[in-house]
Design a protein around this motif. Structure first.
Motif, PDB file in Angstrom:
ATOM      1  N   PRO A  21       0.800  -1.238   0.000  1.00 33.31           N
ATOM      2  CA  PRO A  21       0.000   0.000   0.000  1.00 33.31           C
ATOM      3  C   PRO A  21       0.825   1.277   0.000  1.00 33.31           C
ATOM      4  CG  PRO A  21      -0.713  -1.521   1.732  1.00 33.31           C
ATOM      5  CD  PRO A  21       0.603  -2.001   1.242  1.00 33.31           C
ATOM      6  N   VAL A  22       2.132   1.182  -0.189  1.00 26.64           N
ATOM      7  CA  VAL A  22       2.943   2.400  -0.272  1.00 26.64           C
ATOM      8  C   VAL A  22       2.450   3.300  -1.400  1.00 26.64           C
ATOM      9  CG1 VAL A  22       4.714   1.478  -1.842  1.00 26.64           C
ATOM     10  CG2 VAL A  22       5.322   3.240  -0.175  1.00 26.64           C
ATOM     11  N   VAL A  23       1.796   2.712  -2.415  1.00 20.78           N
ATOM     12  CA  VAL A  23       1.267   3.532  -3.511  1.00 20.78           C
ATOM     13  C   VAL A  23       0.168   4.475  -3.039  1.00 20.78           C
ATOM     14  CG1 VAL A  23       1.849   1.858  -5.317  1.00 20.78           C
ATOM     15  CG2 VAL A  23      -0.372   1.708  -4.166  1.00 20.78           C
ATOM     16  N   ALA A  24      -0.463   4.154  -1.896  1.00 23.62           N
ATOM     17  CA  ALA A  24      -1.553   4.994  -1.392  1.00 23.62           C
ATOM     18  C   ALA A  24      -1.071   6.078  -0.449  1.00 23.62           C
ATOM     19  CB  ALA A  24      -2.599   4.126  -0.692  1.00 23.62           C
ATOM     20  N   VAL A  25       0.139   5.959   0.079  1.00 24.39           N
ATOM     21  CA  VAL A  25       0.607   6.904   1.094  1.00 24.39           C
ATOM     22  C   VAL A  25       0.744   8.328   0.553  1.00 24.39           C
ATOM     23  CG1 VAL A  25       2.529   7.477   2.620  1.00 24.39           C
ATOM     24  CG2 VAL A  25       1.674   5.127   2.518  1.00 24.39           C
ATOM     25  N   PRO A  26       1.350   8.552  -0.627  1.00 16.94           N
ATOM     26  CA  PRO A  26       1.428   9.934  -1.120  1.00 16.94           C
ATOM     27  C   PRO A  26       0.068  10.600  -1.303  1.00 16.94           C
ATOM     28  CG  PRO A  26       2.949   8.524  -2.326  1.00 16.94           C
ATOM     29  CD  PRO A  26       2.090   7.617  -1.509  1.00 16.94           C
ATOM     30  N   LEU A  27      -0.909   9.871  -1.791  1.00 15.32           N
ATOM     31  CA  LEU A  27      -2.221  10.491  -2.008  1.00 15.32           C
ATOM     32  C   LEU A  27      -2.886  10.840  -0.679  1.00 15.32           C
ATOM     33  CD1 LEU A  27      -5.019   8.534  -1.601  1.00 15.32           C
ATOM     34  CD2 LEU A  27      -3.905   7.292  -3.449  1.00 15.32           C
ATOM     35  N   LEU A  28      -2.591  10.065   0.368  1.00 19.07           N
ATOM     36  CA  LEU A  28      -3.124  10.407   1.689  1.00 19.07           C
ATOM     37  C   LEU A  28      -2.503  11.705   2.198  1.00 19.07           C
ATOM     38  CD1 LEU A  28      -3.101   6.831   3.272  1.00 19.07           C
ATOM     39  CD2 LEU A  28      -5.136   8.176   2.678  1.00 19.07           C
ATOM     40  N   PHE A  29      -1.214  11.872   1.973  1.00 16.58           N
ATOM     41  CA  PHE A  29      -0.567  13.117   2.353  1.00 16.58           C
ATOM     42  C   PHE A  29      -1.130  14.294   1.552  1.00 16.58           C
ATOM     43  CE2 PHE A  29       2.692  10.625   4.521  1.00 16.58           C
ATOM     44  CZ  PHE A  29       3.012  11.456   5.582  1.00 16.58           C
ATOM     45  N   VAL A  30      -1.386  14.071   0.266  1.00 19.54           N
ATOM     46  CA  VAL A  30      -1.955  15.139  -0.564  1.00 19.54           C
ATOM     47  C   VAL A  30      -3.352  15.501  -0.071  1.00 19.54           C
ATOM     48  CG1 VAL A  30      -2.843  15.658  -2.865  1.00 19.54           C
ATOM     49  CG2 VAL A  30      -0.578  14.640  -2.603  1.00 19.54           C
ATOM     50  N   ALA A  31      -4.159  14.507   0.267  1.00 18.06           N
ATOM     51  CA  ALA A  31      -5.501  14.782   0.777  1.00 18.06           C
ATOM     52  C   ALA A  31      -5.428  15.565   2.085  1.00 18.06           C
ATOM     53  CB  ALA A  31      -6.265  13.480   0.985  1.00 18.06           C
ATOM     54  N   ALA A  32      -4.469  15.209   2.950  1.00 17.37           N
ATOM     55  CA  ALA A  32      -4.288  15.956   4.196  1.00 17.37           C
ATOM     56  C   ALA A  32      -3.857  17.393   3.907  1.00 17.37           C
ATOM     57  CB  ALA A  32      -3.260  15.245   5.075  1.00 17.37           C
ATOM     58  N   LEU A  33      -2.974  17.568   2.929  1.00 20.34           N
ATOM     59  CA  LEU A  33      -2.545  18.910   2.534  1.00 20.34           C
ATOM     60  C   LEU A  33      -3.719  19.745   2.048  1.00 20.34           C
ATOM     61  CD1 LEU A  33      -0.344  21.008   1.810  1.00 20.34           C
ATOM     62  CD2 LEU A  33      -0.070  19.812  -0.380  1.00 20.34           C
ATOM     63  N   ARG A  34      -4.589  19.124   1.260  1.00 21.22           N
ATOM     64  CA  ARG A  34      -5.751  19.850   0.729  1.00 21.22           C
ATOM     65  C   ARG A  34      -6.717  20.250   1.828  1.00 21.22           C
ATOM     66  NH1 ARG A  34      -7.673  22.046  -2.972  1.00 21.22           N
ATOM     67  NH2 ARG A  34      -9.035  20.669  -4.151  1.00 21.22           N
ATOM     68  N   ALA A  35      -6.655  19.540   2.963  1.00 21.00           N
ATOM     69  CA  ALA A  35      -7.548  19.864   4.074  1.00 21.00           C
ATOM     70  C   ALA A  35      -7.028  21.024   4.913  1.00 21.00           C
ATOM     71  CB  ALA A  35      -7.746  18.628   4.954  1.00 21.00           C
ATOM     72  N   GLY A  36      -5.801  21.443   4.664  1.00 20.36           N
ATOM     73  CA  GLY A  36      -5.247  22.564   5.409  1.00 20.36           C
ATOM     74  C   GLY A  36      -4.029  22.174   6.226  1.00 20.36           C
ATOM     75  N   ARG A  37      -3.242  23.174   6.569  1.00 21.86           N
ATOM     76  CA  ARG A  37      -1.986  22.917   7.264  1.00 21.86           C
ATOM     77  C   ARG A  37      -2.165  22.192   8.598  1.00 21.86           C
ATOM     78  NH1 ARG A  37       2.552  27.457   9.000  1.00 21.86           N
ATOM     79  NH2 ARG A  37       4.046  25.976   9.897  1.00 21.86           N
ATOM     80  N   PRO A  38      -3.155  22.569   9.444  1.00 23.50           N
ATOM     81  CA  PRO A  38      -3.314  21.849  10.720  1.00 23.50           C
ATOM     82  C   PRO A  38      -3.584  20.351  10.524  1.00 23.50           C
ATOM     83  CG  PRO A  38      -4.530  23.906  10.765  1.00 23.50           C
ATOM     84  CD  PRO A  38      -4.086  23.709   9.352  1.00 23.50           C
ATOM     85  N   VAL A  39      -4.409  20.019   9.537  1.00 24.91           N
ATOM     86  CA  VAL A  39      -4.709  18.608   9.268  1.00 24.91           C
ATOM     87  C   VAL A  39      -3.453  17.889   8.796  1.00 24.91           C
ATOM     88  CG1 VAL A  39      -6.025  17.024   7.799  1.00 24.91           C
ATOM     89  CG2 VAL A  39      -7.140  19.033   8.782  1.00 24.91           C
ATOM     90  N   LEU A  40      -2.702  18.522   7.905  1.00 24.11           N
ATOM     91  CA  LEU A  40      -1.474  17.905   7.408  1.00 24.11           C
ATOM     92  C   LEU A  40      -0.489  17.663   8.537  1.00 24.11           C
ATOM     93  CD1 LEU A  40       0.366  16.968   5.107  1.00 24.11           C
ATOM     94  CD2 LEU A  40       1.088  19.351   4.820  1.00 24.11           C
ATOM     95  N   LEU A  41      -0.353  18.621   9.439  1.00 26.44           N
ATOM     96  CA  LEU A  41       0.591  18.473  10.548  1.00 26.44           C
ATOM     97  C   LEU A  41       0.174  17.328  11.468  1.00 26.44           C
ATOM     98  CD1 LEU A  41       1.344  22.205  11.464  1.00 26.44           C
ATOM     99  CD2 LEU A  41       2.833  20.573  10.268  1.00 26.44           C
ATOM    100  N   ARG A  42      -1.118  17.228  11.752  1.00 30.61           N
ATOM    101  CA  ARG A  42      -1.577  16.148  12.632  1.00 30.61           C
ATOM    102  C   ARG A  42      -1.427  14.791  11.953  1.00 30.61           C
ATOM    103  NH1 ARG A  42      -5.490  20.133  14.125  1.00 30.61           N
ATOM    104  NH2 ARG A  42      -7.043  19.300  12.667  1.00 30.61           N
ATOM    105  N   PHE A  43      -1.744  14.737  10.667  1.00 22.55           N
ATOM    106  CA  PHE A  43      -1.580  13.480   9.933  1.00 22.55           C
ATOM    107  C   PHE A  43      -0.108  13.073   9.910  1.00 22.55           C
ATOM    108  CE2 PHE A  43      -0.696  11.128   6.026  1.00 22.55           C
ATOM    109  CZ  PHE A  43      -1.651  10.122   6.084  1.00 22.55           C
ATOM    110  N   THR A  44       0.770  14.027   9.627  1.00 17.48           N
ATOM    111  CA  THR A  44       2.202  13.741   9.575  1.00 17.48           C
ATOM    112  C   THR A  44       2.726  13.296  10.933  1.00 17.48           C
ATOM    113  OG1 THR A  44       2.459  15.386   7.814  1.00 17.48           O
ATOM    114  CG2 THR A  44       4.455  14.688   8.958  1.00 17.48           C
ATOM    115  N   ALA A  45       2.223  13.919  11.995  1.00 18.35           N
ATOM    116  CA  ALA A  45       2.661  13.544  13.339  1.00 18.35           C
ATOM    117  C   ALA A  45       2.285  12.101  13.656  1.00 18.35           C
ATOM    118  CB  ALA A  45       2.059  14.493  14.370  1.00 18.35           C
ATOM    119  N   GLY A  46       1.048  11.734  13.349  1.00 13.79           N
ATOM    120  CA  GLY A  46       0.617  10.360  13.603  1.00 13.79           C
ATOM    121  C   GLY A  46       1.404   9.361  12.785  1.00 13.79           C
ATOM    122  N   PHE A  47       1.623   9.684  11.516  1.00 15.98           N
ATOM    123  CA  PHE A  47       2.375   8.782  10.630  1.00 15.98           C
ATOM    124  C   PHE A  47       3.821   8.656  11.112  1.00 15.98           C
ATOM    125  CE2 PHE A  47       5.105   7.846   7.048  1.00 15.98           C
ATOM    126  CZ  PHE A  47       4.425   6.833   6.379  1.00 15.98           C
TER     127      PHE A  47
END
Length: 410
Positions: free
Chosen positions: A188-214
């Motif tokens: 599923p590594v093919v899905a990881v970049p798109l998840l980061f992109v979706a988090a980015l599209r949701a805004g910086r706070p969402v991206l930061l929280r997603f990145t922290a959990g990952f």
């Protein structure tokens, strides 16, 4: 308004219970299949891996010589899982059903995820039908109940990450699930970049929280191996190109067409990294275009990965099986019926690495069905049209708001 919302909520609860009951029955059936069948050679190989991990540890096993066993190409979380299973086996739990239990349980959870994902994007009855189709999918019955392996577990975590990020707006939990999916199996590594992109599209706070959990989970699981045996991990896991079998997909077609073997070897070698990179880029682009439909983009990416895979394995056929029901009911059924027939035939002869000409012919038909199904998923994402339904798709780029009934005029 209150009556209508209450009625809808009750309908969803009834639908959820019905899906859970069928998913539980399918789960019990798969566990029974696992308990009363010998399974393929992977069942024996996993026992060998588990014993090797118990002798050394889940970190140094990558540098351990394993005579009479295939390359140990599983990510670090799978090593810890095998260590725990070896302990259970030493205390009397039968190995054959035990090694296949995680895949069976993952399928149950994936069915519930399919229901929750689809009901937010289509009619409730469509969501129920898609979930039941995923529960009864012949491909998953065969690959999880008979074969086992960790493919279904990794797929489950990938869809959990998309669901938690897009529909539940829980970016930290989504990041954790995304890290777990590639820690069980690298697919599923093919899905990881798109998840980061979706988090980015949701805004910086969402991206930061997603990145922290990952990052937190990834470092805990992968950090010790990267620090201790990075070379062995890179060779065994990150550079693993699959077995030498070619009974499915583009390599099979190339050999049927008489493509010179040096070109085939090039595609199977460094070429497969380019294919994976292209799939990642395509998935990221789709998520950028349609962040609210990130689960569909995950389904498309997993389908593309199997369609363009340069390696063959019967268990690989599980990668897109549940996700195609996220794309659509007809897509999931078409793939499940055609490819399910192939898996049943191959496993019934207990020769998963030796396909007959007839099985390869039907496999080619299944590959064509997969390509068409993935194309419909891409079209859905690019068209921008939402299927009709009582519950609209969630836009993760917008903040959560509560829906309150309008005040009564009386």
């Amino acid at each position: 308004m209150n009556v209508r919302m209450s009625s809808l909520s009750w309908d969803v609860r009834k639908a959820r219970i019905a899906v859970l009951v069928v998913a539980a029955v399918a789960f019990v059936s798969k566990v029974a299949l696992a308990a009363f069948t010998r399974g393929p050679a992977d069942v024996r190989f996993f026992w060998g891996f588990a014993r090797a991990i118990a002798r050394t540890d889940p970190v140094r096993v990558y540098a351990e010589p394993l005579p009479w066993l295939p390359v140990y190409n599983h990510p670090p979380l799978a090593s810890w899982m095998l260590l725990g299973m070896e302990w259970l086996a030493q205390h009397g739990v039968p190995w054959r059903p035990l090694i296949r239990f995680p895949a069976c349980l993952a399928d149950l959870i994936t069915v519930l995820l399919v229901f929750e994902i689809v009901r937010r994007r289509a009619r409730l009855r469509t969501a129920v039908a898609c979930a039941l189709g995923a529960a009864l999918c012949p491909v998953l019955v065969a690959t999880s109940g008979y074969h086992g392996n960790t493919d279904s577990v990794a797929v489950m975590f990938a869809f959990a990450a998309a669901y938690l990020l897009t529909d539940r707006r829980m970016p930290r939990a989504a990041g954790v699930a995304a890290a777990l999916c590639v820690s069980v199996k690298i697919v599923p590594v093919v899905a990881v970049p798109l998840l980061f992109v979706a988090a980015l599209r949701a805004g910086r706070p969402v991206l930061l929280r997603f990145t922290a959990g990952f990052s937190a989970v990834f470092l805990v699981i992968w950090g010790p191996v990267l620090a201790t045996v990075p070379g062995a991990l890179k060779a065994n896991v990150l550079e693993y190109a699959g077995g030498n079998f070619s009974f499915w997909g583009i390599i099979r077609f190339a050999r049927w067409a008489g493509v010179p073997e040096p070109y085939v070897a090039l595609v199977r070698g460094d070429g497969h990294f380019l294919i994976v990179a292209a799939i990642m880029a395509a998935g990221a682009w789709l998520a950028w275009r349609r962040p609210a439909d990130t689960p569909v983009a995950v389904a498309v990416s997993l389908g593309l990965l199997l369609a363009l895979s340069t390696a063959s394995g019967v268990q690989y056929l599980a990668w897109p099986a549940a996700g195609l029901f996220v794309i659509g009911l007809r897509q999931g059924i078409a793939y499940g019926v055609v490819v399910g027939g192939v898996t049943a035939s191959v496993y019934s002869g207990q020769r998963p690495v030796h396909w007959t000409d007839t099985e390869m012919a039907f496999g080619a038909l299944g590959w064509a069905v997969l390509v068409v199904c993935v194309a419909t998923g891409v079209h859905r994402l690019l068209s921008g049209a939402e299927p009709p339904g009582p519950v609209p798709a969630v836009d993760i780029a917008k903040p959560r708001t509560e829906t309150r009934p309008a005040p009564s005029a009386t």
